[in-house]
Design an enzyme around this catalytic site. Structure first.
Site, short mmCIF file in Angstrom:
data_model
loop_
_atom_site.label_atom_id
_atom_site.label_comp_id
_atom_site.label_asym_id
_atom_site.label_seq_id
_atom_site.Cartn_x
_atom_site.Cartn_y
_atom_site.Cartn_z
N ILE A 150 0.84 -1.20 0.00
CA ILE A 150 0.00 0.00 0.00
C ILE A 150 0.88 1.26 0.00
O ILE A 150 0.42 2.34 0.31
CB ILE A 150 -0.96 0.00 1.23
N ASP A 151 2.17 1.07 -0.37
CA ASP A 151 3.15 2.14 -0.16
C ASP A 151 3.43 3.00 -1.39
O ASP A 151 4.21 3.95 -1.32
CB ASP A 151 4.47 1.55 0.37
N HIS A 179 -4.40 -4.42 -2.34
CA HIS A 179 -4.88 -4.00 -1.02
C HIS A 179 -5.06 -2.49 -0.91
O HIS A 179 -5.08 -1.94 0.18
CB HIS A 179 -3.93 -4.52 0.07
N CYS A 190 -14.43 14.99 6.95
CA CYS A 190 -14.60 15.50 5.59
C CYS A 190 -14.97 16.98 5.62
O CYS A 190 -15.89 17.38 6.35
CB CYS A 190 -15.69 14.69 4.91
N CYS A 205 -18.64 17.41 3.28
CA CYS A 205 -19.98 17.16 3.86
C CYS A 205 -20.01 17.46 5.36
O CYS A 205 -21.07 17.47 5.97
CB CYS A 205 -20.42 15.72 3.61
N GLY A 236 9.20 -11.13 -2.29
CA GLY A 236 8.97 -10.63 -0.93
C GLY A 236 7.56 -10.82 -0.40
O GLY A 236 7.02 -9.92 0.23
N SER A 243 5.08 -13.72 1.76
CA SER A 243 4.97 -15.03 2.44
C SER A 243 3.89 -15.88 1.77
O SER A 243 3.77 -17.06 2.06
CB SER A 243 4.61 -14.82 3.91
N ASN A 255 12.50 -14.69 -2.17
CA ASN A 255 12.02 -14.41 -0.82
C ASN A 255 13.11 -14.84 0.16
O ASN A 255 14.02 -15.57 -0.22
CB ASN A 255 10.73 -15.22 -0.57
P1 NAD Z 1 4.60 -10.81 4.64
O1 NAD Z 1 5.04 -9.85 5.70
O2 NAD Z 1 3.63 -11.88 5.00
O3 NAD Z 1 5.88 -11.52 4.00
C1 NAD Z 1 6.98 -10.78 3.61
C2 NAD Z 1 8.01 -11.76 3.08
O4 NAD Z 1 9.07 -10.99 2.56
C3 NAD Z 1 8.57 -12.70 4.13
O5 NAD Z 1 8.33 -14.03 3.74
C4 NAD Z 1 10.07 -12.38 4.17
O6 NAD Z 1 10.88 -13.53 4.20
C5 NAD Z 1 10.28 -11.65 2.87
N1 NAD Z 1 11.33 -10.61 2.91
C6 NAD Z 1 11.59 -9.73 3.89
N2 NAD Z 1 12.60 -8.92 3.54
C7 NAD Z 1 12.98 -9.32 2.30
C8 NAD Z 1 13.97 -8.87 1.39
N3 NAD Z 1 14.79 -7.87 1.68
N4 NAD Z 1 14.09 -9.52 0.19
C9 NAD Z 1 13.28 -10.56 -0.12
N5 NAD Z 1 12.31 -11.01 0.71
C10 NAD Z 1 12.15 -10.40 1.90
O7 NAD Z 1 4.08 -9.89 3.44
P2 NAD Z 1 2.90 -10.10 2.41
O8 NAD Z 1 2.94 -11.46 1.86
O9 NAD Z 1 2.97 -8.92 1.51
O10 NAD Z 1 1.57 -9.98 3.29
C11 NAD Z 1 1.47 -9.03 4.32
C12 NAD Z 1 0.39 -7.97 4.20
O11 NAD Z 1 0.88 -6.78 4.85
C13 NAD Z 1 0.04 -7.55 2.81
O12 NAD Z 1 -1.33 -7.47 2.78
C14 NAD Z 1 0.59 -6.14 2.65
O13 NAD Z 1 -0.40 -5.29 2.08
C15 NAD Z 1 0.80 -5.63 4.04
N6 NAD Z 1 2.04 -4.84 4.20
C16 NAD Z 1 2.39 -3.92 3.27
C17 NAD Z 1 3.58 -3.18 3.42
C18 NAD Z 1 3.95 -2.18 2.38
O14 NAD Z 1 3.08 -1.65 1.69
N7 NAD Z 1 5.25 -1.90 2.21
C19 NAD Z 1 4.39 -3.40 4.53
C20 NAD Z 1 3.98 -4.33 5.47
C21 NAD Z 1 2.81 -5.06 5.29
#
Ligand code: NAD
Length: 256
Positions: free
Chosen positions: A105-106, A121, A153, A156, A194, A196, A220
């Site tokens: 979401i970044d 998301h 808001c 409104c 990246g 899980s 990953n």
């Molecule tokens: P997750 O946190 O479940 O998994 C992240 C995975 O990334 C892990 O398995 C880890 O081993 C791996 N990882 C960590 N650092 C890494 C790197 N430097 N290089 C390669 N792999 C790396 O994340 P997900 O599967 O995206 O699910 C989590 C939820 O949290 C999502 O819905 C997401 O929207 C949200 N989220 C988003 C952000 C963001 O927007 N940056 C940050 C945190 C969580």
């Protein structure tokens, strides 16, 4: 067992044959931009219980709690810049027709220059009034957050704003799911970075891709359920590995 350099070469070769690439990203691609994943010790969920701060029903019951969490996350997001992995994805786009499907979401893929991004998301970049549906950009929300919490808001005067992200218990828009599934069906290579792969429906996308005979590359730090049927799995930091793959791909393309 193949060493990392061999796997990098193998990944570059797979990509060089690809006609359509689907890049599926998760929190891990942005960790090297300074955004920790939410579940690790010290991550967002260790300080804010998601059931209390990040479900749709908790938002309606206590929007000020949601915004306490959201305000802290916004500070982290504001400081984050695309890292070499986000940039490498834009490099791949120069060679292969690409759709990026992100769970993040970044907004860092777009900040890096990616053109075709599906945000499964949603995004923190914008917010919407839950009553009149007026839309607010980042700066407008910043100004309102300086005044009051939750931000109300100004159009409104009654509705509370909500970031345009999907909370737990909230449905993903059907058109977003359809576009992501179509990319998974039509790609001939899916590159997963990246994630899980524990969150649905994103976790279904590699299954759909495989059913449609796509090759799968996973980068990953730890194993996922999809490793068993992936063609290549690279356990290495993505900011290190993706630029290496792009470098090899460029060499192959120049040789052709
Ligand atoms: P997750 O946190 O479940 O998994 C992240 C995975 O990334 C892990 O398995 C880890 O081993 C791996 N990882 C960590 N650092 C890494 C790197 N430097 N290089 C390669 N792999 C790396 O994340 P997900 O599967 O995206 O699910 C989590 C939820 O949290 C999502 O819905 C997401 O929207 C949200 N989220 C988003 C952000 C963001 O927007 N940056 C940050 C945190 C969580």
């Amino acid at each position: 067992m193949k060493n990392l350099q061999e796997l990098v070469l193998q990944a570059a070769n797979l990509l060089s044959d690809a006609q359509y690439l689907c890049v599926l990203t998760g929190a891990g691609i942005s960790v090297e931009s300074g955004i920790p994943d939410f579940r690790s010790p010290g991550g967002l969920w260790s300080r804010f219980d998601p059931y209390e701060y990040a479900t749709l029903s908790s938002f309606y019951a206590h929007p000020e709690k949601y915004w306490t969490m959201a305000k802290e996350l916004r500070t982290t997001l504001k400081a984050a810049k695309p890292n070499p992995a986000h940039i490498a994805v834009t490099e791949l786009e120069k060679y292969i027709k690409t759709t990026v499907v992100t769970q993040n979401i970044d907004f860092l893929h777009q900040a890096a220059g990616s053109q075709n991004v599906i945000e499964m998301h949603g995004t923190y970049r914008t917010s919407t009034c839950i009553e009149c549906r007026a839309s607010y950009n980042w700066r407008e929300v910043e100004r309102l957050l300086d005044k009051e919490l939750p931000p109300l808001c100004t159009k409104c005067s009654t509705g509370v704003l909500k970031s345009d992200t999907i909370l737990f218990g909230e449905g993903i828009p059907v058109n977003v799911i359809q576009s992501a599934m179509l990319a998974a069906q039509e790609c001939d290579v899916m590159l997963i970075i990246g994630s899980s792969l524990e969150i649905q429906p994103a976790a279904l996308l590699p299954v759909i891709a495989k059913q449609h005979h796509s090759r799968i590359i996973i980068n990953n730090l730890e194993p996922t359920f999809a490793d068993s049927y992936a063609d290549i799995v690279l356990y290495e930091k993505t900011g290190t590995i993706l630029p290496l793959i792009v470098k090899e791909l460029k060499k192959i393309r120049l040789e052709i």
